[in-house]
Structure formats: C-alpha cells, structure tokens
Design an enzyme around this catalytic site. Structure first.
Site, PDB file in Angstrom:
ATOM      1  CG  ASN A 104      -2.587 -11.450   1.520  1.00  0.00           C
ATOM      2  OD1 ASN A 104      -2.434 -10.520   2.298  1.00  0.00           O
ATOM      3  ND2 ASN A 104      -3.565 -11.474   0.632  1.00  0.00           N
TER       4      ASN A 104
ATOM      5  CG  HIS B 126      -1.834  -6.216  -0.630  1.00  0.00           C
ATOM      6  ND1 HIS B 126      -1.283  -6.741   0.521  1.00  0.00           N
ATOM      7  CD2 HIS B 126      -2.897  -7.026  -0.946  1.00  0.00           C
ATOM      8  CE1 HIS B 126      -1.978  -7.796   0.886  1.00  0.00           C
ATOM      9  NE2 HIS B 126      -2.962  -7.994   0.023  1.00  0.00           N
TER      10      HIS B 126
ATOM     11  CB  CYS C  15      -4.897  -5.632   1.557  1.00  0.00           C
ATOM     12  SG  CYS C  15      -5.430  -7.285   2.085  1.00  0.00           S
TER      13      CYS C  15
END
Length: 336
Positions: free
Chosen positions: A289, A259, A123
């Site tokens: 996500n 993120h 990420c």
C-alpha cells in the site's frame, strides 16, 4: 457499445500525455517481516495479496522519489520540463512541513513560472490532484501540469505493529496532464466523511481528534476492520454514481483502477460492483500500500506489461484516511 456521454457529464479539455514511476531498490519481503513480528508469507498473502514492498533509504525522502519518477517520465516521453506551468504533488509524507515537495520538484528540473503545491488527501490524493489539475486547465490559465503521487510511508510505520507494518511501502508515480482540443476526462466524483477520520491517522501537532486522544507517536494507526467495512460498503456505490454521471455502467469499462490498499478489499469491491477482478489494475502485490502513489504505480505497471492500450476507458478510484474517496473516468490516449 459505450453510450453517448450525456449533458450532465463532467467535461474537460485535458488528457494524460506521459507517465513515469520510481520505487526504491530496497525490498522488504514477507519473510523479512516474519523475522520482525509474528506473521508469515502465507498469512500476509492470504489476507492482503501483498508479497513485498519497497523501502526508501535513511536519506531518501518523498521528494527524491518524486524527482526520480518525473525524470523517468521525461526520459521515456521526451518531454521538456520548461513547458510545464504547474506542479501538484499528492503526498501524506512530505520531507518537511514546508517547503513543499512540489517546490523541490520544481527546483530539480528548473521549471520557471510554475504554480507548485502539495495536496494531502491521503490514499485519494492522486485522483484528487488530477481533478484539481483538470480544473486549473479548464480555467485556461494552465496548459501543462505535472501531477505526482509520492510516499515514504515506511518512515511513519510502526514495525512492531503487525496489523499495519505488513501493508505499507514507498514509491512514486507521475503523469503529465495537458490541455488538448478533445479532452479525455469524462466524469468526476468525490465524497468526504470527516467523522471517520479517527479510523486511520498519523498524529501531528495535535494529540487529539474530535476530543479523542491519538496514539502512535506520529506513526500510522489504523482500525483495519472498520476501514475495510467502510470501503467495501461505500466504494461500489460511489463508483455507480461516477459511472451514472457519464451515462455508463461498469460493463463499459476496460479497467477499474482502485487504490491498492489490499487485494482482498479490491476483490470484495469488485464483487459488489459486479465487475471482474481480473480487469482491475493494482500495485499492491509488488509494492504494498503506497497511498497516493498506488494508482499511478498501477497504471505504469499496466503500461509496461502491455495491458493498457490507447482508447481504453478507465475508472480511477482513490479512497482512505479522511475518510475520503475520489473517482475519475477517463479515456487512455497514450500508445505505450
């Protein structure tokens, strides 16, 4: 008033000159998930802020999403792929072990004499790729570098595991980084804590990590509680160190772009940082996500919504599996 950048700052002669994005057409809503596992729209939104996520088709992979994002960039900004001399793709879900996704992008646009490679920092991947691209430009060997974050996390998600399947989606974002006379990158920061790798992983060729057996058969396994605690306790400090390198404070920022793991996590990080959540940019709500794709997707959403303006100062901050974190301060130079 933003203070003058001190001599200890991380200088560059690079800036983002174009942006593009792409998400698959297929939507997986919270109501869809409630028919698959014991959950509900109210439960998911309250805990994550996610409303839906996009899902790649059976024959649609990370390279396809990346190519579409780059095509979107080229169409919007009129860039010539022939001018690009490097392609860096941040992804944890490549189509193959090799060839790289970056080589697929190179082929799709007929880019000649280009360095092309994939980067896996989970990420934190997109920010790490920007840092890498900036370093390559600083050498003087490269002038125009395509940086892409692309993921098809649905292909490694266990849809019987309620704790993870509600989170992840697919998408891609791309930017063009160019050498300029006056660079837009102001400071950089990165930390890796490999001892935390066991907290979130997808097993590969090895069935163990640090002597511990791995579960999941290649699907994502996450200790959500521990990852949340790590992020909320360490990211605010990392952000402060990043800002200190540029002689800035959080008050000097126009936008914080973390993120997009979980909006509740971002709220907690903003609270500890003393930064208004309303001035954070994220993509979790509509896309979930998307790991390395979440930050460029958030940036492009802000561009399309008219939030992100030329001259704004941003802090990009990726964090996740590794455990890794990477931050970058920059000035936005695009008109829209």
């Amino acid at each position: 008033m933003v203070p003058r950048i001190g001599p200890e700052a991380f200088y560059s002669q690079a800036e983002i000159t174009a942006i593009g994005s792409y998400v698959p057409d297929n939507r997986l809503t919270n109501d869809d998930l409630s028919a698959m596992v014991e959950t509900s729209d109210e439960w998911i939104v309250r805990r994550t802020g996610i409303h839906e996520r996009r899902i790649a088709g059976p024959r649609e992979f990370s390279s396809h999403l990346a190519i579409q994002a780059v095509r979107n960039l080229i169409d919007r900004y009129g860039r010539n792929p022939a001018d690009i001399d490097a392609v860096i793709v941040a992804t944890t879900t490549p189509d193959h072990f090799f060839p790289s996704v970056a080589s697929r992008v190179q082929q799709a646009f007929g880019i000649e004499s280009a360095l092309a490679f994939d980067l896996n920092a989970a990420c934190a991947g997109f920010v790490s790729a920007l840092q890498t691209a900036n370093g390559l430009i600083l050498t003087g060997a490269y002038r125009k570098i395509l940086v892409v974050g692309t993921e098809t996390l649905s292909k490694i998600t266990n849809y019987t595991d309620r704790s993870t399947c509600i989170l992840f989606g697919d998408g891609a974002g791309a930017v063009l980084l160019e050498r300029t006379e006056h660079g837009a990158f102001l400071a950089s920061h990165a930390v890796t804590e490999g001892e935390g790798g066991i907290q979130v992983y997808a097993a590969g060729l090895s069935a163990e990590l640090d002597g511990q057996p791995l579960d999941g058969d290649g699907k994502i396994v996450q200790n959500g509680r521990e990852v949340y605690k790590w992020a909320v306790s360490t990211i605010p400090e990392g952000m402060k160190r990043l800002l200190e390198k540029a002689g800035m404070t959080a008050a000097d920022l126009d936008w914080f772009v973390p993120h997009s793991a979980n909006l509740r996590m971002i709220e907690a990080i903003c609270e500890r940082l003393g930064f208004p959540f309303e001035r954070s940019l994220h993509s979790a709500g509509p896309y979930g996500n998307t790991s390395a794709a979440s930050i460029p997707l958030a940036l492009d959403l802000a561009v399309s919504e008219g939030k992100l303006k030329k001259g704004h100062r941003l802090a990009l901050y990726g964090f996740g599996s590794g455990l890794t974190q990477a931050g970058l301060l920059l000035e936005w130079r695009l008109d829209g």
